[in-house]
Design a protein around this motif. Structure first.
Motif, mmCIF file in Angstrom:
data_model
loop_
_atom_site.group_PDB
_atom_site.id
_atom_site.type_symbol
_atom_site.label_atom_id
_atom_site.label_comp_id
_atom_site.label_asym_id
_atom_site.label_seq_id
_atom_site.Cartn_x
_atom_site.Cartn_y
_atom_site.Cartn_z
ATOM 1 N N HIS A 59 0.842 -1.205 0.000
ATOM 2 C CA HIS A 59 0.000 0.000 0.000
ATOM 3 C C HIS A 59 0.876 1.254 0.000
ATOM 4 C CE1 HIS A 59 -3.515 2.477 0.756
ATOM 5 N NE2 HIS A 59 -2.898 3.023 1.795
ATOM 6 N N LEU A 60 1.910 1.241 0.823
ATOM 7 C CA LEU A 60 2.834 2.366 0.922
ATOM 8 C C LEU A 60 3.512 2.641 -0.424
ATOM 9 C CD1 LEU A 60 4.694 4.393 2.441
ATOM 10 C CD2 LEU A 60 6.072 2.424 3.137
ATOM 11 N N VAL A 61 4.058 1.600 -1.029
ATOM 12 C CA VAL A 61 4.777 1.777 -2.296
ATOM 13 C C VAL A 61 3.822 2.204 -3.411
ATOM 14 C CG1 VAL A 61 6.113 0.552 -4.076
ATOM 15 C CG2 VAL A 61 6.710 0.310 -1.652
ATOM 16 N N GLN A 62 2.628 1.633 -3.447
ATOM 17 C CA GLN A 62 1.653 2.047 -4.462
ATOM 18 C C GLN A 62 1.340 3.537 -4.337
ATOM 19 O OE1 GLN A 62 -2.320 0.549 -4.037
ATOM 20 N NE2 GLN A 62 -2.950 1.327 -6.020
ATOM 21 N N GLU A 63 1.094 4.000 -3.126
ATOM 22 C CA GLU A 63 0.785 5.421 -2.918
ATOM 23 C C GLU A 63 1.984 6.308 -3.277
ATOM 24 O OE1 GLU A 63 -2.139 6.962 -1.907
ATOM 25 O OE2 GLU A 63 -3.045 5.012 -2.250
ATOM 26 N N ALA A 64 3.183 5.852 -2.915
ATOM 27 C CA ALA A 64 4.392 6.620 -3.228
ATOM 28 C C ALA A 64 4.583 6.738 -4.741
ATOM 29 C CB ALA A 64 5.611 5.973 -2.587
ATOM 30 N N LEU A 65 4.415 5.632 -5.455
ATOM 31 C CA LEU A 65 4.595 5.657 -6.914
ATOM 32 C C LEU A 65 3.516 6.492 -7.584
ATOM 33 C CD1 LEU A 65 5.597 1.935 -7.546
ATOM 34 C CD2 LEU A 65 7.103 3.926 -7.320
ATOM 35 N N THR A 66 2.312 6.434 -7.074
ATOM 36 C CA THR A 66 1.225 7.267 -7.607
ATOM 37 C C THR A 66 1.555 8.743 -7.414
ATOM 38 O OG1 THR A 66 -0.384 5.510 -7.215
ATOM 39 C CG2 THR A 66 -1.252 7.757 -7.425
ATOM 40 N N ASP A 67 2.128 9.086 -6.260
ATOM 41 C CA ASP A 67 2.535 10.469 -5.994
ATOM 42 C C ASP A 67 3.650 10.898 -6.944
ATOM 43 O OD1 ASP A 67 2.416 12.910 -4.205
ATOM 44 O OD2 ASP A 67 4.534 12.340 -3.979
ATOM 45 N N VAL A 68 4.613 10.008 -7.202
ATOM 46 C CA VAL A 68 5.699 10.326 -8.136
ATOM 47 C C VAL A 68 5.113 10.609 -9.517
ATOM 48 C CG1 VAL A 68 7.755 9.426 -9.299
ATOM 49 C CG2 VAL A 68 7.443 9.045 -6.846
ATOM 50 N N TYR A 81 12.559 -4.097 -2.526
ATOM 51 C CA TYR A 81 11.103 -4.242 -2.416
ATOM 52 C C TYR A 81 10.398 -3.433 -3.504
ATOM 53 C CZ TYR A 81 6.364 -4.620 -0.900
ATOM 54 O OH TYR A 81 5.024 -4.884 -0.898
ATOM 55 N N VAL A 82 10.837 -2.205 -3.731
ATOM 56 C CA VAL A 82 10.222 -1.371 -4.774
ATOM 57 C C VAL A 82 10.433 -2.011 -6.146
ATOM 58 C CG1 VAL A 82 10.229 0.899 -5.894
ATOM 59 C CG2 VAL A 82 10.405 0.732 -3.400
ATOM 60 N N ALA A 83 11.620 -2.564 -6.388
ATOM 61 C CA ALA A 83 11.895 -3.235 -7.667
ATOM 62 C C ALA A 83 10.955 -4.427 -7.862
ATOM 63 C CB ALA A 83 13.355 -3.681 -7.724
ATOM 64 N N LYS A 84 10.763 -5.216 -6.809
ATOM 65 C CA LYS A 84 9.869 -6.381 -6.872
ATOM 66 C C LYS A 84 8.424 -5.925 -7.124
ATOM 67 C CE LYS A 84 8.361 -8.985 -3.306
ATOM 68 N NZ LYS A 84 8.458 -9.775 -2.084
ATOM 69 N N TYR A 85 8.011 -4.868 -6.437
ATOM 70 C CA TYR A 85 6.660 -4.341 -6.620
ATOM 71 C C TYR A 85 6.448 -3.920 -8.080
ATOM 72 C CZ TYR A 85 2.410 -1.627 -5.942
ATOM 73 O OH TYR A 85 1.129 -1.153 -6.039
ATOM 74 N N LEU A 86 7.431 -3.232 -8.648
ATOM 75 C CA LEU A 86 7.311 -2.751 -10.029
ATOM 76 C C LEU A 86 7.224 -3.893 -11.035
ATOM 77 C CD1 LEU A 86 9.721 0.288 -9.812
ATOM 78 C CD2 LEU A 86 7.276 0.391 -10.383
ATOM 79 N N LYS A 87 7.886 -5.018 -10.746
ATOM 80 C CA LYS A 87 7.796 -6.175 -11.648
ATOM 81 C C LYS A 87 6.376 -6.713 -11.705
ATOM 82 C CE LYS A 87 12.435 -7.957 -11.993
ATOM 83 N NZ LYS A 87 13.414 -7.637 -10.972
ATOM 84 N N LYS A 88 5.658 -6.628 -10.588
ATOM 85 C CA LYS A 88 4.286 -7.147 -10.515
ATOM 86 C C LYS A 88 3.248 -6.114 -10.955
ATOM 87 C CE LYS A 88 5.107 -10.292 -6.662
ATOM 88 N NZ LYS A 88 4.805 -10.567 -5.259
ATOM 89 N N HIS A 89 3.623 -4.838 -11.023
ATOM 90 C CA HIS A 89 2.671 -3.771 -11.322
ATOM 91 C C HIS A 89 3.169 -2.956 -12.511
ATOM 92 C CE1 HIS A 89 1.731 -4.924 -7.187
ATOM 93 N NE2 HIS A 89 0.500 -4.584 -7.505
ATOM 94 N N GLU A 90 2.902 -3.493 -13.699
ATOM 95 C CA GLU A 90 3.435 -2.896 -14.924
ATOM 96 C C GLU A 90 2.816 -1.540 -15.246
ATOM 97 O OE1 GLU A 90 3.255 -5.771 -18.060
ATOM 98 O OE2 GLU A 90 4.634 -7.137 -17.025
ATOM 99 N N GLU A 91 1.767 -1.164 -14.511
ATOM 100 C CA GLU A 91 1.155 0.144 -14.771
ATOM 101 C C GLU A 91 2.109 1.296 -14.457
ATOM 102 O OE1 GLU A 91 -0.514 -1.022 -10.619
ATOM 103 O OE2 GLU A 91 0.151 -2.041 -12.437
ATOM 104 N N PHE A 92 3.226 0.997 -13.769
ATOM 105 C CA PHE A 92 4.207 2.042 -13.468
ATOM 106 C C PHE A 92 5.442 1.957 -14.369
ATOM 107 C CE2 PHE A 92 1.868 1.657 -9.424
ATOM 108 C CZ PHE A 92 1.456 2.977 -9.291
ATOM 109 N N ALA A 93 5.442 1.025 -15.338
ATOM 110 C CA ALA A 93 6.615 0.830 -16.198
ATOM 111 C C ALA A 93 6.976 2.095 -16.976
ATOM 112 C CB ALA A 93 6.376 -0.333 -17.159
ATOM 113 N N ASP A 94 5.972 2.880 -17.331
ATOM 114 C CA ASP A 94 6.221 4.076 -18.144
ATOM 115 C C ASP A 94 6.943 5.192 -17.389
ATOM 116 O OD1 ASP A 94 3.737 4.315 -16.664
ATOM 117 O OD2 ASP A 94 3.350 6.141 -17.794
ATOM 118 N N ILE A 95 7.012 5.097 -16.063
ATOM 119 C CA ILE A 95 7.727 6.123 -15.290
ATOM 120 C C ILE A 95 8.937 5.545 -14.571
ATOM 121 C CG2 ILE A 95 5.702 7.615 -15.006
ATOM 122 C CD1 ILE A 95 5.644 6.582 -12.015
#
Length: 115
Positions: A59-68, A81-95
């Motif tokens: 939840h923390l990382v999702q909110e942080a990435l959304t803010d970025v 942990y952030v790298a692992k999260y990004l592998k599972k959540h490709e919606e942030f690949a563009d940033i």
């Protein structure tokens, strides 16, 4: 009678270079960053053991990435942990930018961990 736990909230603490997740008034975890030009370099994420297993880190990382994304910056996931999260959540690949030796050197210098 048990009262339900308050919903966690995420706040950006610019003065401490981190996003914090709070449960009620208690600091439950954080993800730390440093800004490098237009990149927000995440290098450490932790959740207090008392709050483990509740999905707070995600939840923390999702909110942080959304803010970025909202701020128009890009993400560099040095933190495992952030790298692992990004592998599972490709919606942030563009940033997301890759971790490079130059970024790692800059981060070590920024954090004062150069030997």
């Amino acid at each position: 009678m048990n009262r339900p736990s308050p919903a966690p909230t995420v706040e950006r603490a610019d003065d401490r270079h981190r996003y914090e997740i709070l449960v009620g008034a208690r600091l439950a975890g954080l993800t730390a960053y440093r800004d490098h030009a237009e990149q927000r370099v995440f290098y450490h994420t932790e959740v207090d053991d008392a709050f483990a297993g509740q999905g707070l880190a995600a939840h923390l990382v999702q909110e942080a990435l959304t803010d970025v994304r909202r701020s128009g910056m890009r993400v560099v996931p040095v933190c495992p942990y952030v790298a692992k999260y990004l592998k599972k959540h490709e919606e942030f690949a563009d940033i997301t930018d890759p971790v490079t030796p130059e970024i790692l050197h800059w981060l070590r210098t920024e954090l004062g961990t150069l030997t």
